[in-house]
Design a protein around this motif. Structure first.
Motif, PDB file in Angstrom:
ATOM      1  N   ASP A  76       7.833  36.179  41.983  1.00 33.47           N
ATOM      2  CA  ASP A  76       7.964  35.972  40.535  1.00 33.47           C
ATOM      3  C   ASP A  76       7.968  34.510  40.114  1.00 33.47           C
ATOM      4  O   ASP A  76       8.437  34.180  39.022  1.00 33.47           O
ATOM      5  CB  ASP A  76       9.243  36.639  40.030  1.00 33.47           C
ATOM      6  N   ALA A  77       7.433  33.624  40.954  1.00 29.72           N
ATOM      7  CA  ALA A  77       7.458  32.200  40.612  1.00 29.72           C
ATOM      8  C   ALA A  77       6.749  31.932  39.283  1.00 29.72           C
ATOM      9  O   ALA A  77       7.250  31.189  38.430  1.00 29.72           O
ATOM     10  CB  ALA A  77       6.825  31.377  41.733  1.00 29.72           C
ATOM     11  N   GLN A  78       5.573  32.538  39.094  1.00 26.47           N
ATOM     12  CA  GLN A  78       4.841  32.315  37.850  1.00 26.47           C
ATOM     13  C   GLN A  78       5.600  32.898  36.648  1.00 26.47           C
ATOM     14  O   GLN A  78       5.667  32.292  35.579  1.00 26.47           O
ATOM     15  CB  GLN A  78       3.454  32.940  37.935  1.00 26.47           C
ATOM     16  N   ALA A 119       8.284  30.585  35.696  1.00 24.34           N
ATOM     17  CA  ALA A 119       7.729  29.404  35.030  1.00 24.34           C
ATOM     18  C   ALA A 119       7.446  29.721  33.563  1.00 24.34           C
ATOM     19  O   ALA A 119       7.726  28.913  32.667  1.00 24.34           O
ATOM     20  CB  ALA A 119       6.452  28.951  35.738  1.00 24.34           C
ATOM     21  N   TRP A 120       6.878  30.892  33.314  1.00 23.53           N
ATOM     22  CA  TRP A 120       6.674  31.301  31.919  1.00 23.53           C
ATOM     23  C   TRP A 120       8.016  31.427  31.197  1.00 23.53           C
ATOM     24  O   TRP A 120       8.133  31.063  30.025  1.00 23.53           O
ATOM     25  CB  TRP A 120       5.923  32.625  31.867  1.00 23.53           C
ATOM     26  N   GLY A 121       9.015  31.950  31.891  1.00 21.44           N
ATOM     27  CA  GLY A 121      10.329  32.087  31.286  1.00 21.44           C
ATOM     28  C   GLY A 121      10.896  30.751  30.852  1.00 21.44           C
ATOM     29  O   GLY A 121      11.442  30.617  29.746  1.00 21.44           O
ATOM     30  N   GLU A 180      15.882  32.897  31.606  1.00 23.69           N
ATOM     31  CA  GLU A 180      14.621  32.627  32.302  1.00 23.69           C
ATOM     32  C   GLU A 180      14.031  33.910  32.883  1.00 23.69           C
ATOM     33  O   GLU A 180      12.829  34.186  32.744  1.00 23.69           O
ATOM     34  CB  GLU A 180      14.886  31.610  33.413  1.00 23.69           C
ATOM     35  N   ALA A 181      14.876  34.707  33.518  1.00 27.58           N
ATOM     36  CA  ALA A 181      14.409  35.951  34.129  1.00 27.58           C
ATOM     37  C   ALA A 181      14.008  36.976  33.072  1.00 27.58           C
ATOM     38  O   ALA A 181      12.960  37.626  33.190  1.00 27.58           O
ATOM     39  CB  ALA A 181      15.491  36.519  35.039  1.00 27.58           C
ATOM     40  N   LEU A 186      10.096  37.708  33.190  1.00 24.36           N
ATOM     41  CA  LEU A 186       9.652  39.015  33.691  1.00 24.36           C
ATOM     42  C   LEU A 186       9.043  39.855  32.574  1.00 24.36           C
ATOM     43  O   LEU A 186       8.037  40.547  32.776  1.00 24.36           O
ATOM     44  CB  LEU A 186      10.821  39.757  34.331  1.00 24.36           C
ATOM     45  N   SER A 187       9.643  39.798  31.395  1.00 28.04           N
ATOM     46  CA  SER A 187       9.112  40.568  30.262  1.00 28.04           C
ATOM     47  C   SER A 187       7.735  40.045  29.846  1.00 28.04           C
ATOM     48  O   SER A 187       6.809  40.822  29.574  1.00 28.04           O
ATOM     49  CB  SER A 187      10.070  40.502  29.073  1.00 28.04           C
TER      50      SER A 187
END
Length: 388
Positions: free
Chosen positions: A47-49, A52-54, A72-73, A77-78
């Motif tokens: 889930d690194a990307q 990063a979006w988070g 962040e998560a 993730l959403s």
């Protein structure tokens, strides 16, 4: 609404509970001694990307009671699931237009179901991650219960669809009838009440009310509570113009009535977000502050006047006569008259006649509510009945 249910199921001791607390709920539950998990517990090494979006999306989307790792998560993730569905550019456009309302992370919630393998999923009627959890339960073949807090005006559009949760716990028979009319089967919808209102039945409230009244010089008069609330300039969805001066005009009309009725006493309870400077005590009129417990006040009064405040429903749960003023632009969102819980009064000029009617016992509600205090037990019966 969920806290009393979690506590009772925990105290019964026959179930193992995994509580997924979304964003601000985690701190709230922790303050009541409930351990919980969050979206950050669903993060994997892949889930690194997403994270990063988070971090990118966190600007302007954080809350002081939510830890950075959780924000962040949740956001990452959403958003990553949105990217899977719409592509990166489509996801960015959806988020720019709808913010968090664009999220519906069914596959992310599916991770939780795979990780914890529950026998039953319980969630509220909220439309984002809670709805995603209930839809994920269906994808994974896990039974689910949905708890509806109030009148389900908007939620009926999706919860009323066949297959959305196996059981739906609703406020009362009026709300249940609306779900049945929408096509849900009779055995799927149970009128349990809302556990959040069970605290109204606390005997300590009645004792506090009696003690408070004993020192009021007007305690022998008929006590009328006006539950005020701000009125917007426009309806947030329809754009219908609102009358921002309406709460003040209701106050003035009730104050004039109280001034000429020595057998009445008006208590005004401003909304916490309302500018109460225009509400002044007067002849047979007092102003209740936020320091006075609202539920204690409900026990103390003889009648309640409101527009759309949830306090009107709480008054009905306590058996207090209720007058509904359908004057707000949000009048349809809590139409206590249509529910059979209140006497409708269409004009301020009609208030004296309406108050006389309910104070003399000439009017009674057509919908009888189960007394406050049993909703948590009723919801837990539904949950236990769904388990092997």
């Amino acid at each position: 609404m969920m806290l009393p249910v979690i506590r009772r199921l925990r105290d019964e001791g026959r179930l193992t509970l995994e509580v997924l607390a979304l964003t601000t709920a985690r701190e709230y539950l922790a303050s009541h001694g409930i351990k919980s998990k969050g979206f950050r517990d669903l993060v994997t090494g892949a889930d690194a990307q997403a994270l990063a979006w988070g971090r990118e999306l966190m600007e302007g989307q954080t809350h002081p009671s939510v830890e950075t790792a959780e924000s962040e998560a949740y956001l990452g993730l959403s958003f990553a699931e949105l990217v899977e569905d719409l592509g990166l550019e489509g996801a960015r456009q959806a988020f720019a237009h709808r913010r968090r309302a664009a999220f519906h992370p069914v596959r992310v919630l599916g991770r939780a179901l795979k990780q914890w393998a529950p026998d039953l999923v319980v969630a509220t009627s909220s439309p984002r991650a809670e709805a995603a959890a209930l839809r994920a339960a269906r994808v994974h073949g896990i039974p689910a219960v949905c708890l509806v807090d109030l009148f389900a005006l908007e939620e009926l559009k999706y919860i009323g669809q066949p297959g959305y949760a196996d059981r739906i716990c609703v406020l009362d028979e009026h709300v249940r009838a609306r779900f049945l009319a929408a096509g849900r089967a009779a055995h799927e919808v149970v009128a349990t009440g809302n556990p959040a209102f069970d605290s109204l039945a606390d005997p300590a409230l009645a004792r506090q009310a009696a003690q408070w009244l004993a020192v009021q010089p007007w305690h022998e008069r008929k006590k009328i509570l006006w539950v005020s609330q701000p009125e917007p300039a426009r309806h947030r969805i329809t754009g219908e113009p609102g009358d921002t001066g309406l709460p003040r005009r209701v106050f003035e009309a009730l104050s004039r009535l109280a001034a000429r009725r020595p057998d009445w006493h008006l208590i005004v309870r401003p909304h916490p977000s309302e500018d109460a400077t225009g509400f002044r005590p007067g002849l047979n009129v007092s102003i209740s502050t936020q320091q006075e417990p609202l539920h204690m006040l409900l026990h103390a009064v003889d009648a309640v006047v409101c527009m759309t405040s949830t306090v009107g429903y709480e008054a009905a749960l306590l058996g207090k006569p209720l007058i509904h003023l359908p004057l707000s632009v949000y009048r349809d969102e809590a139409d206590y008259t249509q529910m059979g819980l209140a006497l409708r009064c269409d004009t301020l000029e009609g208030l004296e006649k309406a108050l006389n009617s309910i104070l003399l016992g000439e009017w009674t509600p057509s919908l009888r509510l189960a007394p406050a205090g049993d909703a948590t037990r009723a919801v837990c019966r539904v949950i236990n009945g769904m388990l092997p």
